[in-house]
Write a protein that holds these residues in place. Structure first.
Motif, PDB file in Angstrom:
ATOM      1  N   VAL A 160      16.474   8.802  -3.507  1.00 31.45           N
ATOM      2  CA  VAL A 160      17.088   9.264  -4.695  1.00 31.45           C
ATOM      3  C   VAL A 160      17.251  10.485  -5.132  1.00 31.45           C
ATOM      4  O   VAL A 160      16.632  11.467  -4.711  1.00 31.45           O
ATOM      5  CB  VAL A 160      16.399   8.213  -5.926  1.00 31.45           C
ATOM      6  N   ALA A 161      18.435  10.580  -6.138  1.00 35.44           N
ATOM      7  CA  ALA A 161      18.737  12.128  -6.500  1.00 35.44           C
ATOM      8  C   ALA A 161      19.004  12.132  -8.076  1.00 35.44           C
ATOM      9  O   ALA A 161      19.499  11.076  -8.722  1.00 35.44           O
ATOM     10  CB  ALA A 161      19.932  12.571  -5.923  1.00 35.44           C
ATOM     11  N   GLY A 162      18.465  13.223  -8.648  1.00 32.18           N
ATOM     12  CA  GLY A 162      18.759  13.409  -9.986  1.00 32.18           C
ATOM     13  C   GLY A 162      19.758  14.569 -10.167  1.00 32.18           C
ATOM     14  O   GLY A 162      20.537  14.749  -9.140  1.00 32.18           O
ATOM     15  N   ARG A 163      19.786  14.970 -11.109  1.00 32.78           N
ATOM     16  CA  ARG A 163      20.767  16.185 -11.362  1.00 32.78           C
ATOM     17  C   ARG A 163      20.328  17.391 -10.502  1.00 32.78           C
ATOM     18  O   ARG A 163      21.530  17.990  -9.757  1.00 32.78           O
ATOM     19  CB  ARG A 163      20.827  16.648 -12.904  1.00 32.78           C
ATOM     20  N   HIS A 164      18.964  17.874 -10.498  1.00 33.74           N
ATOM     21  CA  HIS A 164      18.867  19.102  -9.543  1.00 33.74           C
ATOM     22  C   HIS A 164      17.784  18.657  -8.614  1.00 33.74           C
ATOM     23  O   HIS A 164      17.073  19.807  -8.150  1.00 33.74           O
ATOM     24  CB  HIS A 164      18.673  20.109 -10.424  1.00 33.74           C
ATOM     25  N   HIS A 165      17.179  17.715  -8.519  1.00 32.87           N
ATOM     26  CA  HIS A 165      16.079  17.378  -7.704  1.00 32.87           C
ATOM     27  C   HIS A 165      16.329  15.900  -6.821  1.00 32.87           C
ATOM     28  O   HIS A 165      17.203  15.275  -7.365  1.00 32.87           O
ATOM     29  CB  HIS A 165      14.906  17.289  -8.507  1.00 32.87           C
ATOM     30  N   CYS A 166      15.536  15.766  -5.672  1.00 31.18           N
ATOM     31  CA  CYS A 166      15.437  14.612  -4.897  1.00 31.18           C
ATOM     32  C   CYS A 166      13.910  13.934  -4.693  1.00 31.18           C
ATOM     33  O   CYS A 166      12.861  14.697  -5.084  1.00 31.18           O
ATOM     34  CB  CYS A 166      16.003  14.631  -3.625  1.00 31.18           C
ATOM     35  N   LEU A 167      13.987  12.776  -4.543  1.00 28.28           N
ATOM     36  CA  LEU A 167      12.768  12.056  -4.210  1.00 28.28           C
ATOM     37  C   LEU A 167      12.997  11.251  -3.037  1.00 28.28           C
ATOM     38  O   LEU A 167      14.066  10.797  -2.935  1.00 28.28           O
ATOM     39  CB  LEU A 167      12.176  10.963  -5.480  1.00 28.28           C
ATOM     40  N   CYS A 168      12.011  11.188  -2.226  1.00 30.49           N
ATOM     41  CA  CYS A 168      12.233  10.134  -1.221  1.00 30.49           C
ATOM     42  C   CYS A 168      10.576   9.550  -0.831  1.00 30.49           C
ATOM     43  O   CYS A 168       9.723  10.255  -1.324  1.00 30.49           O
ATOM     44  CB  CYS A 168      12.608  10.475   0.236  1.00 30.49           C
ATOM     45  N   ILE A 169      10.835   8.329  -0.335  1.00 28.61           N
ATOM     46  CA  ILE A 169       9.456   7.341  -0.017  1.00 28.61           C
ATOM     47  C   ILE A 169       9.547   7.447   1.293  1.00 28.61           C
ATOM     48  O   ILE A 169      10.447   6.779   2.083  1.00 28.61           O
ATOM     49  CB  ILE A 169       9.438   6.249  -0.663  1.00 28.61           C
ATOM     50  N   THR A 170       8.322   7.719   2.021  1.00 32.00           N
ATOM     51  CA  THR A 170       8.394   7.377   3.656  1.00 32.00           C
ATOM     52  C   THR A 170       7.528   6.100   3.674  1.00 32.00           C
ATOM     53  O   THR A 170       6.846   5.544   2.884  1.00 32.00           O
ATOM     54  CB  THR A 170       7.361   8.619   4.204  1.00 32.00           C
ATOM     55  N   ASP A 171       7.734   5.586   5.191  1.00 29.88           N
ATOM     56  CA  ASP A 171       7.406   4.417   5.519  1.00 29.88           C
ATOM     57  C   ASP A 171       5.733   4.201   5.279  1.00 29.88           C
ATOM     58  O   ASP A 171       5.341   3.078   5.083  1.00 29.88           O
ATOM     59  CB  ASP A 171       7.531   4.045   6.996  1.00 29.88           C
TER      60      ASP A 171
END
Length: 118
Positions: free
Chosen positions: A56-67
């Motif tokens: 997922v992405a915000g205005r100036h940052h991203c997150l991800c979930i790994t398996d």
């Protein structure tokens, strides 16, 4: 699951590889720099040997979930939205260690200057 930021896109491929493209401002693409990329590029660094299930992405940052249920974040952090306990930008994905004892992260979201994880 893939995400759209203000000026970038994050796409999770069939084999769990995360690719990003668009504006590289704040390091939001996760490629270790602040360069723009007009073509999708696989995000390497700490994610090289991991499978990503959600991005997922915000205005100036991203997150991800790994398996394995770990949450990674990168990009701008002026308000501490990366979850690393500071306001330092990260140019590559970094594991959010504060959640490692909480168990599997199953969902996450980005706002303009905040993040959430379940």
């Amino acid at each position: 699951m893939s995400g759209l930021g203000e000026a970038m896109t994050a796409v999770v491929g069939a084999f769990g590889k995360l690719s990003t493209f668009g504006s590289g401002e704040y390091g939001i693409l996760g490629h270790g720099d602040r360069e723009d990329h007009c073509l999708p590029q696989i995000v390497r660094g700490p994610l090289t040997s991991l499978k990503v299930s959600v991005a997922v992405a915000g205005r100036h940052h991203c997150l991800c979930i790994t398996d394995d249920g770990s949450l990674y974040s990168w990009g701008g952090a002026a308000k501490g939205q990366l979850g690393h306990g500071d306001s330092a930008a990260r140019l590559e994905p970094a594991r959010v260690e504060a959640l490692s004892a909480a168990g599997h992260v199953v969902q996450c979201g980005c706002g303009v200057e905040h993040s959430a994880a379940l």
